[in-house]
Design an enzyme around this catalytic site. Structure first.
Site, short mmCIF file in Angstrom:
data_model
loop_
_atom_site.label_atom_id
_atom_site.label_comp_id
_atom_site.label_asym_id
_atom_site.label_seq_id
_atom_site.Cartn_x
_atom_site.Cartn_y
_atom_site.Cartn_z
N LYS A 1 5.37 13.44 -12.52
CA LYS A 1 4.67 12.26 -13.04
C LYS A 1 3.19 12.59 -13.20
O LYS A 1 2.58 13.17 -12.29
CB LYS A 1 4.85 11.05 -12.12
CG LYS A 1 4.16 9.78 -12.64
CD LYS A 1 4.58 8.55 -11.88
CE LYS A 1 3.92 8.42 -10.53
NZ LYS A 1 2.43 8.28 -10.61
N ASP B 1 1.36 10.64 -4.86
CA ASP B 1 0.09 11.05 -4.24
C ASP B 1 -0.49 9.90 -3.41
O ASP B 1 -1.50 10.07 -2.73
CB ASP B 1 -0.91 11.59 -5.26
CG ASP B 1 -1.25 10.60 -6.37
OD1 ASP B 1 -0.77 9.45 -6.32
OD2 ASP B 1 -1.98 10.99 -7.30
N SER B 2 0.19 8.75 -3.43
CA SER B 2 -0.14 7.65 -2.51
C SER B 2 -0.08 8.13 -1.07
O SER B 2 -0.66 7.49 -0.18
CB SER B 2 0.83 6.48 -2.71
OG SER B 2 2.18 6.94 -2.70
N ASP C 1 4.59 13.52 -8.05
CA ASP C 1 3.29 13.40 -8.72
C ASP C 1 2.62 14.76 -8.86
O ASP C 1 2.69 15.59 -7.94
CB ASP C 1 2.36 12.51 -7.89
CG ASP C 1 2.42 11.05 -8.28
OD1 ASP C 1 2.81 10.75 -9.43
OD2 ASP C 1 2.08 10.19 -7.44
N GLU D 1 -0.67 10.97 -14.75
CA GLU D 1 -1.40 9.75 -15.10
C GLU D 1 -2.32 9.99 -16.28
O GLU D 1 -3.12 10.94 -16.27
CB GLU D 1 -2.25 9.28 -13.91
CG GLU D 1 -1.46 8.96 -12.65
CD GLU D 1 -2.37 8.51 -11.52
OE1 GLU D 1 -3.59 8.32 -11.75
OE2 GLU D 1 -1.87 8.33 -10.40
N GLU E 1 1.53 0.31 -14.33
CA GLU E 1 0.98 -0.26 -13.09
C GLU E 1 -0.12 -1.28 -13.35
O GLU E 1 -1.05 -1.02 -14.11
CB GLU E 1 0.43 0.87 -12.20
CG GLU E 1 -0.14 0.37 -10.88
CD GLU E 1 -0.42 1.46 -9.87
OE1 GLU E 1 -0.98 1.14 -8.81
OE2 GLU E 1 -0.09 2.64 -10.14
#
Length: 263
Positions: A112, A45-46, A84, A114, A180
């Site tokens: 993925k 999602d960067s 993501d 978070e 991270e």
């Protein structure tokens, strides 16, 4: 080239063979990365910041990620492809499953997500329904408003909590972990405690693998450059050589160096 699998990364961990991974968002770069030996890629999602020009990852939608997943899969048909689940795409286990199904249909091998132990039920539900999960701890950019910015996580007592979360997520079925922006010492504890491969970004050279946002790896990020980033293009001469240098420096433990690490 044979398809890259989670089992292969597990083998790398057991053999202490460090591996490099990278974000990818389109067909052309995915093909180039695969051709040069990068066999694990993340549609992150960067892309909200690097591709769309937002100041955070929060505006990114499920369809945005799915669109780029389809493009990357066409460029790298044999890579292990992570996608993501973006902000608010997994607030409940049911929502996570519906959105993960979209990613898998788009070509992802795993999703993925978070967050810490609150995601245990979600990870369990996805795993039981044949959706492999990569957990993400430490600095989780979707939580930027709670953290008050992009800061190193896991110092002091918070490190014990992060390790506890990592073990809980592994126990729930997570098959990979991205760590991270945490101190090297904590990254070492987590990597050694878990049986699943740990991929670091800003976590020193003690994790099983490394990941970089491609724009950071090639020095094309505007504005603030993260401490953990290295511009491989500045010395390599061209992008293909830069990719090979990145893979080589990760394998040898040269990258990330002390100057890219936190304590």
């Amino acid at each position: 080239m044979k398809p890259t699998t989670i089992a292969l990364l597990q083998k790398y961990k057991q053999e202490k063979k460090r591996f490099a991974t990278i974000t990818a968002y389109d067909y052309s770069f995915a093909k180039l990365f695969a051709d040069e030996g990068l066999s694990v890629m993340l549609v992150g999602d960067s892309l909200g910041m690097t591709i769309q020009g937002h100041d955070s990852t929060l505006p990114v939608t499920v369809e945005d990620i799915a669109y780029h997943t389809r493009a990357v899969r066409r460029g790298a048909p044999n890579c292990l492809l992570l996608s993501d689940l973006p902000f608010m795409a997994y607030a409940t286990p049911e929502q996570a499953f519906a959105n993960a199904a979209t990613m898998m249909r788009a070509g992802a091998n795993m999703v993925k997500i978070e967050g810490g132990a609150w995601l245990v039920d979600t990870v369990k539900m996805l795993t039981e329904r044949a959706v492999p999960v990569c957990a993400h701890l430490g600095l989780t950019p979707q939580s930027v408003n709670i953290f008050g910015g992009y800061k190193v996580q896991g110092r002091g007592d918070a490190g014990d909590q992060l390790l506890s979360d990592a073990l809980a997520l592994e126990g729930a079925g997570a098959q990979l972990l991205v760590l991270e922006c945490v101190p090297v010492e904590l990254a070492k504890r987590v990597t050694e405690a878990l049986s699943i491969p740990v991929i670091g970004i800003g976590a020193g050279n003690v994790t099983d693998g490394q990941i970089l946002v491609m724009h950071d790896a090639f020095g094309i990020t505007g504005g603030h450059i993260p401490k953990f980033a290295k511009n491989f293009l500045s010395t390599a001469g061209d992008i293909r050589a830069a990719v090979r240098q990145y893979i080589s420096e990760v394998a040898s433990g040269v990258y990330p160096g002390e100057e890219h690490s936190f304590h």
